[in-house]
Scaffold this motif. Structure first.
Motif, PDB file in Angstrom:
ATOM      1  N   MET A  31     -97.159 -30.810 -14.634  1.00  0.00           N
ATOM      2  CA  MET A  31     -98.433 -29.967 -14.167  1.00  0.00           C
ATOM      3  C   MET A  31     -99.353 -30.847 -14.100  1.00  0.00           C
ATOM      4  O   MET A  31    -100.398 -30.380 -13.055  1.00  0.00           O
ATOM      5  N   LYS A  32     -99.786 -31.883 -14.923  1.00  0.00           N
ATOM      6  CA  LYS A  32    -101.081 -32.809 -14.883  1.00  0.00           C
ATOM      7  C   LYS A  32    -100.921 -33.420 -13.603  1.00  0.00           C
ATOM      8  O   LYS A  32    -102.136 -33.771 -13.119  1.00  0.00           O
ATOM      9  N   ILE A  33     -99.942 -33.704 -12.943  1.00  0.00           N
ATOM     10  CA  ILE A  33     -99.642 -34.429 -11.648  1.00  0.00           C
ATOM     11  C   ILE A  33     -99.673 -33.462 -10.616  1.00  0.00           C
ATOM     12  O   ILE A  33    -100.359 -33.545  -9.496  1.00  0.00           O
ATOM     13  N   LEU A  34     -99.090 -32.235 -10.694  1.00  0.00           N
ATOM     14  CA  LEU A  34     -98.920 -31.476  -9.556  1.00  0.00           C
ATOM     15  C   LEU A  34    -100.107 -30.640  -9.370  1.00  0.00           C
ATOM     16  O   LEU A  34    -100.413 -30.614  -7.830  1.00  0.00           O
ATOM     17  N   TYR A  35    -101.031 -30.160 -10.044  1.00  0.00           N
ATOM     18  CA  TYR A  35    -102.005 -29.447  -9.817  1.00  0.00           C
ATOM     19  C   TYR A  35    -103.169 -30.261  -8.829  1.00  0.00           C
ATOM     20  O   TYR A  35    -103.401 -29.592  -7.993  1.00  0.00           O
ATOM     21  N   PRO A  36    -103.340 -31.334  -9.392  1.00  0.00           N
ATOM     22  CA  PRO A  36    -104.316 -32.099  -8.669  1.00  0.00           C
ATOM     23  C   PRO A  36    -103.520 -32.585  -6.977  1.00  0.00           C
ATOM     24  O   PRO A  36    -104.348 -32.495  -6.148  1.00  0.00           O
ATOM     25  N   PHE A  37    -102.419 -32.721  -6.986  1.00  0.00           N
ATOM     26  CA  PHE A  37    -101.772 -32.888  -5.793  1.00  0.00           C
ATOM     27  C   PHE A  37    -101.834 -31.794  -4.827  1.00  0.00           C
ATOM     28  O   PHE A  37    -102.153 -32.110  -3.889  1.00  0.00           O
ATOM     29  N   VAL A  38    -101.613 -30.706  -5.356  1.00  0.00           N
ATOM     30  CA  VAL A  38    -101.574 -29.343  -4.490  1.00  0.00           C
ATOM     31  C   VAL A  38    -103.151 -29.180  -3.963  1.00  0.00           C
ATOM     32  O   VAL A  38    -103.204 -28.811  -3.030  1.00  0.00           O
ATOM     33  N   ALA A  39    -103.922 -29.625  -4.993  1.00  0.00           N
ATOM     34  CA  ALA A  39    -105.530 -29.303  -4.420  1.00  0.00           C
ATOM     35  C   ALA A  39    -105.762 -30.183  -3.695  1.00  0.00           C
ATOM     36  O   ALA A  39    -106.641 -29.609  -2.506  1.00  0.00           O
ATOM     37  N   VAL A  40    -105.301 -31.606  -3.453  1.00  0.00           N
ATOM     38  CA  VAL A  40    -105.540 -32.436  -2.421  1.00  0.00           C
ATOM     39  C   VAL A  40    -104.991 -32.049  -0.964  1.00  0.00           C
ATOM     40  O   VAL A  40    -105.764 -31.615  -0.017  1.00  0.00           O
ATOM     41  N   ILE A  41    -103.739 -31.707  -1.184  1.00  0.00           N
ATOM     42  CA  ILE A  41    -103.006 -30.896   0.035  1.00  0.00           C
ATOM     43  C   ILE A  41    -103.726 -29.810   0.456  1.00  0.00           C
ATOM     44  O   ILE A  41    -103.959 -29.714   1.748  1.00  0.00           O
ATOM     45  N   GLY A  42    -104.150 -28.966  -0.425  1.00  0.00           N
ATOM     46  CA  GLY A  42    -104.828 -27.633   0.148  1.00  0.00           C
ATOM     47  C   GLY A  42    -105.980 -27.974   0.584  1.00  0.00           C
ATOM     48  O   GLY A  42    -106.350 -27.298   1.719  1.00  0.00           O
ATOM     49  N   LEU A  43    -107.050 -28.824   0.058  1.00  0.00           N
ATOM     50  CA  LEU A  43    -108.273 -29.501   0.885  1.00  0.00           C
ATOM     51  C   LEU A  43    -107.764 -29.826   2.515  1.00  0.00           C
ATOM     52  O   LEU A  43    -108.401 -29.602   3.179  1.00  0.00           O
ATOM     53  N   LEU A  78    -119.268 -26.957  10.574  1.00  0.00           N
ATOM     54  CA  LEU A  78    -119.240 -26.601   9.112  1.00  0.00           C
ATOM     55  C   LEU A  78    -118.698 -27.734   8.712  1.00  0.00           C
ATOM     56  O   LEU A  78    -119.265 -28.474   7.756  1.00  0.00           O
ATOM     57  N   PHE A  79    -117.372 -28.377   9.047  1.00  0.00           N
ATOM     58  CA  PHE A  79    -116.817 -29.487   8.379  1.00  0.00           C
ATOM     59  C   PHE A  79    -117.475 -30.852   9.006  1.00  0.00           C
ATOM     60  O   PHE A  79    -117.477 -31.853   8.139  1.00  0.00           O
ATOM     61  N   GLY A  80    -117.905 -30.718  10.157  1.00  0.00           N
ATOM     62  CA  GLY A  80    -118.390 -32.141  10.596  1.00  0.00           C
ATOM     63  C   GLY A  80    -119.853 -32.352  10.094  1.00  0.00           C
ATOM     64  O   GLY A  80    -120.499 -33.379  10.295  1.00  0.00           O
ATOM     65  N   ILE A  81    -120.738 -31.418  10.083  1.00  0.00           N
ATOM     66  CA  ILE A  81    -122.111 -31.293   9.747  1.00  0.00           C
ATOM     67  C   ILE A  81    -122.758 -30.914   8.392  1.00  0.00           C
ATOM     68  O   ILE A  81    -123.388 -31.534   7.686  1.00  0.00           O
ATOM     69  N   VAL A  82    -122.388 -29.529   8.353  1.00  0.00           N
ATOM     70  CA  VAL A  82    -123.118 -28.794   7.225  1.00  0.00           C
ATOM     71  C   VAL A  82    -122.572 -29.290   5.816  1.00  0.00           C
ATOM     72  O   VAL A  82    -123.183 -29.802   4.721  1.00  0.00           O
ATOM     73  N   ILE A  83    -120.969 -29.583   5.761  1.00  0.00           N
ATOM     74  CA  ILE A  83    -120.336 -30.000   4.621  1.00  0.00           C
ATOM     75  C   ILE A  83    -120.960 -31.497   4.140  1.00  0.00           C
ATOM     76  O   ILE A  83    -121.211 -31.804   3.101  1.00  0.00           O
ATOM     77  N   PRO A  84    -120.817 -32.359   5.110  1.00  0.00           N
ATOM     78  CA  PRO A  84    -121.199 -33.713   4.700  1.00  0.00           C
ATOM     79  C   PRO A  84    -122.657 -33.803   4.234  1.00  0.00           C
ATOM     80  O   PRO A  84    -122.901 -34.428   3.308  1.00  0.00           O
ATOM     81  N   TYR A  85    -123.529 -33.108   4.874  1.00  0.00           N
ATOM     82  CA  TYR A  85    -124.845 -33.120   4.389  1.00  0.00           C
ATOM     83  C   TYR A  85    -125.088 -32.470   2.895  1.00  0.00           C
ATOM     84  O   TYR A  85    -125.688 -33.202   1.996  1.00  0.00           O
ATOM     85  N   LEU A  86    -124.188 -31.360   2.462  1.00  0.00           N
ATOM     86  CA  LEU A  86    -124.217 -30.670   1.313  1.00  0.00           C
ATOM     87  C   LEU A  86    -123.827 -31.932   0.355  1.00  0.00           C
ATOM     88  O   LEU A  86    -124.490 -32.164  -0.760  1.00  0.00           O
ATOM     89  N   ALA A  87    -122.629 -32.499   0.826  1.00  0.00           N
ATOM     90  CA  ALA A  87    -122.021 -33.383  -0.222  1.00  0.00           C
ATOM     91  C   ALA A  87    -122.818 -34.461  -0.535  1.00  0.00           C
ATOM     92  O   ALA A  87    -122.918 -34.931  -1.756  1.00  0.00           O
ATOM     93  N   HIS A 141    -110.362 -36.084   7.380  1.00  0.00           N
ATOM     94  CA  HIS A 141    -110.806 -37.286   6.716  1.00  0.00           C
ATOM     95  C   HIS A 141    -112.363 -37.042   6.211  1.00  0.00           C
ATOM     96  O   HIS A 141    -112.651 -37.258   5.083  1.00  0.00           O
ATOM     97  N   ILE A 142    -113.152 -36.405   6.937  1.00  0.00           N
ATOM     98  CA  ILE A 142    -114.619 -36.402   6.546  1.00  0.00           C
ATOM     99  C   ILE A 142    -114.741 -35.360   5.495  1.00  0.00           C
ATOM    100  O   ILE A 142    -115.700 -35.520   4.526  1.00  0.00           O
ATOM    101  N   PHE A 143    -113.956 -34.497   5.468  1.00  0.00           N
ATOM    102  CA  PHE A 143    -113.971 -33.461   4.426  1.00  0.00           C
ATOM    103  C   PHE A 143    -113.469 -33.780   3.072  1.00  0.00           C
ATOM    104  O   PHE A 143    -114.061 -33.522   2.177  1.00  0.00           O
ATOM    105  N   LEU A 144    -112.338 -34.794   3.136  1.00  0.00           N
ATOM    106  CA  LEU A 144    -111.989 -35.205   1.852  1.00  0.00           C
ATOM    107  C   LEU A 144    -113.055 -36.374   1.552  1.00  0.00           C
ATOM    108  O   LEU A 144    -113.415 -36.337   0.097  1.00  0.00           O
ATOM    109  N   VAL A 145    -113.709 -36.833   2.219  1.00  0.00           N
ATOM    110  CA  VAL A 145    -115.029 -37.965   1.811  1.00  0.00           C
ATOM    111  C   VAL A 145    -116.073 -36.953   1.171  1.00  0.00           C
ATOM    112  O   VAL A 145    -116.701 -37.313   0.186  1.00  0.00           O
ATOM    113  N   SER A 146    -116.249 -35.903   2.033  1.00  0.00           N
ATOM    114  CA  SER A 146    -117.283 -35.030   1.163  1.00  0.00           C
ATOM    115  C   SER A 146    -116.916 -34.473  -0.161  1.00  0.00           C
ATOM    116  O   SER A 146    -117.717 -34.323  -0.995  1.00  0.00           O
ATOM    117  N   THR A 147    -115.662 -34.132  -0.323  1.00  0.00           N
ATOM    118  CA  THR A 147    -115.234 -33.607  -1.777  1.00  0.00           C
ATOM    119  C   THR A 147    -115.435 -34.691  -2.591  1.00  0.00           C
ATOM    120  O   THR A 147    -115.891 -34.300  -3.634  1.00  0.00           O
TER     121      THR A 147
END
Lengths: 125, 346
Positions: free
Chosen positions: B1-13, B28-37, B256-262
């Motif tokens: 579970m400790k491994i599965l949850y983060p794995f599922v979270a990344v796949i979900g993102l 949203l993904f290319g401009i708003v979220i990167p600025y926010l992040a 890629h850019i959404f994961l970096v923002s995360t």
């Protein structure tokens, strides 16, 4: 806050490093590439989107087939036959290295090693 | 579970960004979220460091890993147990740049006998070096996309990183090493039982996240290639506050850019803050000079004056003598009385 001077200096360095692209760009101006094509032909050997992202793959595949396997068959686009060759094929339409290739390559900062072997063509304009 | 949850979270993102970008949410993904992040990253980072700087460190608590400053004929280990600022600077430099305390990592294990054995364990140090330095090189290389004209170090890095000239575009050594380093850091957590027991979802999540970032980056370079010119145009636009998205970009780019923002937004609230924390750790950045300098507890009440033993005895001498407690100074001799016993002299 303890050690105010040291902590604030550290944080200032952090902010300067993180915002590097912002203040670095502020001084210069972006040069959006505008590659020049001199031709009457409308279509390239592959669709535009593919050429934009993957022309290097095509060029290297051609190089391997032509040079290493000796397969010099021409490609046909719209009934016109093109040699699979950088100098005699591609550069028939994309005549100028500086005005075509270098435009984007300089912009994204890549230095392909085509010209390690190929002569850089004379610029006639 | 400790491994599965983060794995599922990344796949979900990844799925959110992949389908979101195709559903017309590019800006949203290319401009708003990167600025926010990046805003969360910078503000969160500063807040965390200021919060740390507010906690008092009343005592000198450096870890002493060598001979402390002592008598002149005992050789001091000036880096492992520094007593001066320059020693601390050397120690911090080695810590930050070469991960010296990971190099000192030891491992205890029990082998047949049963016997206990302590050995040096350099794996963590090695994998950490591989990961951190390739990540640094990759981040510096990415400055090519955010700046026009490029800074001087990009072509140099690019030359040495693509030195092997394998494939087109050339394979970057740092790409290979970061993926390998992440795999090794991950396998450390799943193959060593003790480490596995200690590992939490917060340990796996950044590993998976950075692995996903690196692998989407490599995919965009080597397999599912992207329109670099327009991506750079967007990135330069982001850095100069007028971002424009031209044409349809590969959805992988948005992943890629959404994961970096995360990663950026997650950074200040996670263990990744060791980036700032390493400079703030009192066990590393304090000089071991308690025997030379008087360090005063910062929350001492200034109204409370020091109260020495001599003062204390002056205050309570009579009572002490009465109770037969030893005193340094006897009671003053009074007339008509026998001299007081000098208990301290006994």
């Amino acid at each position: 806050m303890y050690d105010k001077g040291k902590v604030l200096t550290g944080l200032a360095i952090f902010v300067i490093i993180v915002t590097f692209p912002i203040w670095y760009n502020a001084s210069g101006s972006e040069h959006y590439p505008n590659p020049k094509i001199l031709t009457k032909v409308k279509d390239c050997v592959m669709p535009l989107a593919y050429m934009r992202s993957s022309h290097m793959k095509l060029l290297v595949d051609w190089r391997d087939e032509v040079l290493r396997d000796g397969n010099r068959t021409k490609v046909t686009v719209d009934g016109v036959k093109y040699q699979r060759s950088l100098q005699d094929g591609c550069m028939y339409c994309h005549k100028s290295k500086t005005k075509f290739c270098d435009e984007c390559h300089k912009y994204v900062g890549t230095e392909p090693y085509c010209w390690d072997c190929h002569f850089v063509p004379k610029e006639t304009d | 579970m400790k491994i599965l949850y983060p794995f599922v979270a990344v796949i979900g993102l990844m799925l959110i960004a992949y389908f979101g970008a195709q559903a017309g949410l590019e800006s949203l993904f290319g401009i708003v979220i990167p600025y926010l992040a990046i805003t969360i990253f910078i503000v969160g980072f500063i807040r965390k460091v200021v919060y740390w700087a507010k906690s008092p460190v009343p005592f000198r608590i450096p870890t002493t890993c060598g001979q402390a400053n002592s008598l002149p004929w005992i050789k001091q280990n000036k880096i492992e147990c520094p007593s001066t600022t320059s020693g601390v600077l050397k120690r911090m430099f080695l810590e930050v740049v070469l991960f010296r305390s990971l190099f000192r990592n030891t491992q205890a294990d029990i082998y047949d006998g049963p016997k206990l054995r302590y050995g040096s364990s350099k794996y963590l140090w090695l994998f950490a070096l591989m990961f951190h330095y390739s990540f640094l090189v990759i981040i510096m290389r990415h400055m090519r996309l955010f700046t026009d004209p490029m800074p001087f170090f990009v072509p140099i890095l690019d030359f040495f990183d693509g030195f092997l000239q394998i494939g087109t575009p050339p394979l970057y050594i740092s790409d290979l090493i970061i993926l390998l380093g992440l795999l090794l850091l991950f396998s450390r957590r799943i193959f060593l039982p003790k480490i596995k027991y200690m590992s939490l979802p917060a340990d796996y999540f950044p590993l998976f996240l950075i692995f996903a970032i690196a692998s989407t980056g490599c995919t965009m370079r080597f397999w599912d290639r992207v329109d670099v010119v327009n991506i750079k145009h967007l990135a330069v636009g982001l850095a100069s506050f007028h971002p424009v998205i031209i044409g349809k970009l590969n959805p992988l780019f948005y992943v890629h850019i959404f994961l970096v923002s995360t990663l950026l937004a997650y950074f200040p609230f996670s263990k990744l803050m060791h980036m700032g924390g390493i400079f703030m750790s009192p066990t590393r950045n304090l000089a071991n000079n308690s025997r030379m300098v008087r360090h005063i507890n910062p929350w001492n009440d200034p109204a409370l004056k020091p109260h020495s033993y001599a003062d204390y005895e002056d205050e309570f001498r009579e009572v002490m003598v009465e109770a037969n407690l030893p005193v340094d100074k006897g009671l003053p001799v009074k007339e008509e009385e026998a001299p007081a016993e000098d208990t301290a002299a006994e």
